[in-house]
Design a protein around this motif. Structure first.
Motif, PDB file in Angstrom:
ATOM      1  N   SER A 257      61.235  41.451  52.412  1.00 27.71           N
ATOM      2  CA  SER A 257      60.633  40.174  52.039  1.00 27.71           C
ATOM      3  C   SER A 257      59.164  40.140  52.439  1.00 27.71           C
ATOM      4  O   SER A 257      58.298  39.681  51.687  1.00 27.71           O
ATOM      5  CB  SER A 257      61.387  39.029  52.710  1.00 27.71           C
ATOM      6  N   GLU A 258      58.874  40.678  53.623  1.00 27.95           N
ATOM      7  CA  GLU A 258      57.488  40.690  54.090  1.00 27.95           C
ATOM      8  C   GLU A 258      56.661  41.752  53.370  1.00 27.95           C
ATOM      9  O   GLU A 258      55.443  41.587  53.216  1.00 27.95           O
ATOM     10  CB  GLU A 258      57.446  40.886  55.605  1.00 27.95           C
ATOM     11  N   LEU A 259      57.290  42.843  52.935  1.00 29.27           N
ATOM     12  CA  LEU A 259      56.576  43.819  52.100  1.00 29.27           C
ATOM     13  C   LEU A 259      56.144  43.180  50.782  1.00 29.27           C
ATOM     14  O   LEU A 259      55.049  43.442  50.275  1.00 29.27           O
ATOM     15  CB  LEU A 259      57.466  45.041  51.829  1.00 29.27           C
ATOM     16  N   MET A 260      57.020  42.332  50.232  1.00 27.61           N
ATOM     17  CA  MET A 260      56.657  41.634  49.005  1.00 27.61           C
ATOM     18  C   MET A 260      55.444  40.740  49.240  1.00 27.61           C
ATOM     19  O   MET A 260      54.513  40.703  48.427  1.00 27.61           O
ATOM     20  CB  MET A 260      57.850  40.800  48.516  1.00 27.61           C
ATOM     21  N   ASP A 261      55.458  40.027  50.363  1.00 26.68           N
ATOM     22  CA  ASP A 261      54.332  39.161  50.676  1.00 26.68           C
ATOM     23  C   ASP A 261      53.055  39.978  50.890  1.00 26.68           C
ATOM     24  O   ASP A 261      51.965  39.574  50.462  1.00 26.68           O
ATOM     25  CB  ASP A 261      54.648  38.340  51.929  1.00 26.68           C
ATOM     26  N   LEU A 262      53.190  41.136  51.539  1.00 25.21           N
ATOM     27  CA  LEU A 262      52.041  42.011  51.762  1.00 25.21           C
ATOM     28  C   LEU A 262      51.456  42.477  50.434  1.00 25.21           C
ATOM     29  O   LEU A 262      50.229  42.492  50.241  1.00 25.21           O
ATOM     30  CB  LEU A 262      52.460  43.220  52.611  1.00 25.21           C
ATOM     31  N   CYS A 263      52.317  42.864  49.505  1.00 26.92           N
ATOM     32  CA  CYS A 263      51.866  43.298  48.175  1.00 26.92           C
ATOM     33  C   CYS A 263      51.132  42.178  47.443  1.00 26.92           C
ATOM     34  O   CYS A 263      50.074  42.397  46.850  1.00 26.92           O
ATOM     35  CB  CYS A 263      53.055  43.771  47.335  1.00 26.92           C
ATOM     36  N   LEU A 264      51.705  40.976  47.494  1.00 29.52           N
ATOM     37  CA  LEU A 264      51.081  39.845  46.809  1.00 29.52           C
ATOM     38  C   LEU A 264      49.720  39.518  47.420  1.00 29.52           C
ATOM     39  O   LEU A 264      48.769  39.188  46.708  1.00 29.52           O
ATOM     40  CB  LEU A 264      51.999  38.629  46.859  1.00 29.52           C
ATOM     41  N   CYS A 265      49.623  39.637  48.738  1.00 27.25           N
ATOM     42  CA  CYS A 265      48.339  39.391  49.403  1.00 27.25           C
ATOM     43  C   CYS A 265      47.301  40.442  48.978  1.00 27.25           C
ATOM     44  O   CYS A 265      46.134  40.112  48.751  1.00 27.25           O
ATOM     45  CB  CYS A 265      48.510  39.413  50.913  1.00 27.25           C
ATOM     46  N   LEU A 266      47.728  41.690  48.890  1.00 26.29           N
ATOM     47  CA  LEU A 266      46.827  42.752  48.418  1.00 26.29           C
ATOM     48  C   LEU A 266      46.366  42.475  46.998  1.00 26.29           C
ATOM     49  O   LEU A 266      45.239  42.804  46.621  1.00 26.29           O
ATOM     50  CB  LEU A 266      47.536  44.108  48.489  1.00 26.29           C
ATOM     51  N   CYS A 267      47.252  41.891  46.212  1.00 28.99           N
ATOM     52  CA  CYS A 267      46.914  41.558  44.828  1.00 28.99           C
ATOM     53  C   CYS A 267      46.030  40.320  44.733  1.00 28.99           C
ATOM     54  O   CYS A 267      45.562  39.965  43.642  1.00 28.99           O
ATOM     55  CB  CYS A 267      48.187  41.330  44.002  1.00 28.99           C
ATOM     56  N   GLY A 268      45.826  39.651  45.886  1.00 35.18           N
ATOM     57  CA  GLY A 268      44.984  38.459  45.885  1.00 35.18           C
ATOM     58  C   GLY A 268      45.748  37.175  45.674  1.00 35.18           C
ATOM     59  O   GLY A 268      45.148  36.134  45.403  1.00 35.18           O
TER      60      GLY A 268
END
Length: 349
Positions: free
Chosen positions: A323-334
């Motif tokens: 779940s936190e990896l998903m959030d990390l990816c979304l943050c990287l995507c802006g």
């Protein structure tokens, strides 16, 4: 060794058969098809015997030299195939390849399959020795933006055509997997009553054969493609991929971005800072796009977040790593799913 593009190989083989062919890259389907072209051309010129050698840590490089010197009872000419996935023959392998080249004869063709070769490998003594004798064909991966054109060309080769929407459906189903795309096109040849493929027919025929790749996930995150990034991450999870390697790939990119951002603050230009961070020229547009999207404070928070996910994945913190990896990816995507203050709070829990 003249460097050829993949599409130039066939014309070159018609002109002259070289004693050495080196096919490097990480796309199995394209590598296999290029090797098939070399074999077919060699067979037409009397190279009817084939011996395959697989290089691993325990490989005896004398086998290559013995194969080159062996007299065959069944054929006068032989193709020696050397599968070298790592692209690094080591000290003994380098000597053997140089010796092979020094004693090359018209009765042998050496066909080398290798993984991607970096600049240092292409400057090596063994590569230089091969360079004098034959051709090197370097295979570049088909990027997502190139896939529709590649599929359209494969359909044309199969004497088929398709609606743009049908091509998009096939791209989505086989994301990154060229072998699966080729297999689906072969299936369409058998099932299609007409030569034109509609979106309805494509939907009913093709299977979901997506191949999810950790490093492709990192590229999509740098690109800012949140939808593709989400789909790839979910695919990796469903395939049973461990969260740690996924985190490692993303954290590596975040550290590089952070290093470049700090260097730019100290007055370095982007190209020099990217070079010092180990970023290849081909990846600079991706990295530049991410740096325009993310500021230094966001990058520092992403580093903290990656550290928190590492603890969660190792059972040292109560949180769902995926779940936190998903959030990390979304943050990287802006696309931040939480306000920065809430993200800091979640990391302290």
């Amino acid at each position: 060794m003249a460097k050829l593009r993949a599409e130039q190989l066939q014309a070159s083989l018609k002109k002259e058969l070289k004693p050495v062919y080196l096919i490097s890259g990480e796309e199995p389907l394209l590598a296999q098809e290029l090797a098939d072209e070399v074999r077919a051309s060699a067979r037409k010129q009397g190279f009817t015997e084939r011996e395959v050698l697989h290089v691993d840590r325990s490989f005896d490089w004398n086998l290559l030299l013995d194969s080159a010197n062996a007299m065959s009872l069944f054929a006068e000419k032989k193709i020696i195939e050397l599968n070298m996935p790592g692209g690094k023959p080591g000290t003994e392998g380098s000597k053997a390849l140089v010796q092979f080249c020094d004693n090359a004869n018209d009765d042998n063709i050496l066909l080398i399959h290798s993984g991607k070769l970096d600049q240092s490998q292409q400057r090596s003594k063994w590569f230089k020795a091969l360079e004098k004798l034959g051709h090197c064909v370097q295979i570049w991966p088909i990027k997502a933006a190139q896939l529709p054109h590649w599929i359209k060309q494969r359909l044309q080769q199969a004497q088929l055509s398709a609606d743009p929407q049908a091509i998009e459906i096939l791209c989505a189903r086989v994301e990154g997997n060229l072998l699966a795309a080729a297999q689906e096109i072969e299936k369409l040849k058998l099932l299609a009553e007409e030569q034109h493929i509609s979106s309805d027919l494509m939907n009913s025929v093709v299977a979901n054969s997506a191949r999810y790749d950790i490093f492709d996930l990192a590229d999509k995150a740098l690109m800012g493609d949140a939808q593709a990034c989400t789909r790839t991450l979910q695919g990796l999870k469903s395939e049973g991929t461990d969260a740690i390697p996924v985190l490692w790939a993303l954290a590596r990119e975040i550290r590089s971005l952070n290093q470049i951002a700090h260097a730019q603050d100290q007055g370095q230009n982007f190209d020099w800072a990217a070079k010092n961070a180990g970023v290849w020229d081909k990846r600079k547009p991706l990295v530049g796009a991410a740096l325009r999207r993310l500021n230094k404070a966001q990058l520092e928070l992403l580093l903290r977040k990656a550290n928190g996910i590492d603890k969660a994945a190792k059972g040292m913190r109560k949180a769902d790593a995926w779940s936190e990896l998903m959030d990390l990816c979304l943050c990287l995507c802006g696309q931040n799913s939480l306000h920065p203050s809430l993200q800091r709070l979640s990391l302290s829990l």
